[in-house]
Design an enzyme around this catalytic site. Structure first.
Site, mmCIF file in Angstrom:
data_model
loop_
_atom_site.group_PDB
_atom_site.id
_atom_site.type_symbol
_atom_site.label_atom_id
_atom_site.label_comp_id
_atom_site.label_asym_id
_atom_site.label_seq_id
_atom_site.Cartn_x
_atom_site.Cartn_y
_atom_site.Cartn_z
ATOM 1 N N ASP A 1 -7.259 -9.725 -12.838
ATOM 2 C CA ASP A 1 -6.373 -9.067 -11.877
ATOM 3 C C ASP A 1 -4.974 -9.677 -11.827
ATOM 4 O O ASP A 1 -4.076 -9.099 -11.202
ATOM 5 C CB ASP A 1 -6.972 -9.121 -10.463
ATOM 6 C CG ASP A 1 -8.173 -8.202 -10.301
ATOM 7 O OD1 ASP A 1 -8.265 -7.210 -11.047
ATOM 8 O OD2 ASP A 1 -9.015 -8.472 -9.426
ATOM 9 N N LYS B 1 -4.731 -6.445 -3.106
ATOM 10 C CA LYS B 1 -4.826 -5.117 -3.724
ATOM 11 C C LYS B 1 -6.138 -4.472 -3.324
ATOM 12 O O LYS B 1 -7.105 -5.128 -2.929
ATOM 13 C CB LYS B 1 -4.726 -5.218 -5.252
ATOM 14 C CG LYS B 1 -5.863 -5.993 -5.938
ATOM 15 C CD LYS B 1 -7.120 -5.196 -6.214
ATOM 16 C CE LYS B 1 -8.261 -6.075 -6.696
ATOM 17 N NZ LYS B 1 -9.585 -5.440 -6.664
#
Length: 288
Positions: free
Chosen positions: A135, A9
């Protein structure tokens, strides 16, 4: 054997609002997945053990590994008395601000859910992931999202406008813990998260580029000035907008033209060893 992709990401926006009573920081960030992935191979074992296999010397093969922790917590939560071998084929740079380890953990949770045919919803997998790292819940779903709290409160967002992403990771290590410890919220420029959300909603590329921001950048750049040099190099090479991802040290630049992405890539090759040209994935993963 079961295969699961673990996409990296990038943060289009990362803000830290305040330090909470539990010692964690209240964050507000916009994240999106990119087409750079580790590949996870899960093989069932008869004995009740977890084995980590990786040819990358920076990947631990014990309980320090987030993928190991994911398997252990999954087995504990659903009272599974079977074992698994987890082979991690690394493509995402390690300790780079790209959530490589978190995405590996998320891929293990998704993969074990399929392999052992439990058909648990992503919400349950994300609640396990939140115990592993900030995350991980986002990496369970993938796509594009606004994350709040410690990262566990997610709101799905419109995928970013189509563009190329050039990533460059300098050969330095950054401690996320150190960056947060040195963060002084009185003396940082906070990004406008709502403007970023609106730019995605309206699929406005220029507006998105104008509102990219990362509150951790000032701290990491003070510790590692070469990140500022890398950002400036990317801008001069033609990137429309440049930002550090996560706590760093990876820097990414956006452009809509493939030829310009190649030019930026080529200009960085002598400057930085790990350079990639990828697309944004943008859309969330599906529960198979």
């Amino acid at each position: 054997m079961l295969l699961e992709k673990a996409p990296a990401k990038i943060n289009l926006s990362l803000d830290v609002l305040y330090k909470r009573d539990d010692g964690f920081h209240e964050i507000e960030m916009v994240m999106t997945t990119i087409d750079l992935s580790d590949h996870i191979e899960l093989t069932p074992l008869k004995e009740n053990v977890i084995k980590i296999i990786s040819e990358n010397r920076y990947v631990p093969n014990d309980s320090r590994n987030l993928a190991f922790q994911a398997a252990a917590k999954f087995k504990e939560r659903f009272q599974i008395k079977k074992g698994v071998a987890i082979k991690i084929n690394k493509q995402v740079p390690v300790a780079a601000g790209l959530a490589g380890g978190s995405s590996d953990a998320a891929a293990v949770l998704r993969g074990l859910n399929k392999m052992w045919q439990l058909q648990k919803p992503f919400e349950q997998l994300a609640s396990i992931g939140a115990e592993i790292g900030s995350d991980v819940p986002f990496c369970i779903y993938g796509g594009t999202a606004l994350a709040k709290g410690r990262g566990e409160r997610l709101t799905e967002l419109t995928p970013p406008p189509s563009c190329w992403v050039v990533l460059a990771k300098p050969s330095i290590g950054v401690s996320t813990k150190t960056v947060y410890e040195q963060l002084n919220l009185q003396h940082v420029q906070h990004p406008n998260t709502e403007e970023m959300v609106q730019s995605l909603k309206h699929e406005d590329y220029d507006r998105m580029c104008n509102h990219m921001g990362n509150v951790l950048e000032s701290v990491t750049c003070k510790l590692h000035p070469e990140i500022l040099q890398l950002k400036e190099h990317m801008r001069r090479a033609g990137a429309d907008s440049v930002l550090m991802s996560g706590s760093g040290p990876t820097v990414f630049g956006l452009t809509r033209q493939e030829t310009r992405a190649e030019r930026i890539y080529n200009s960085l090759r002598g400057f930085c060893q790990e350079v990639y040209v990828v697309r944004m994935l943008g859309k969330p993963l599906e529960l198979a």
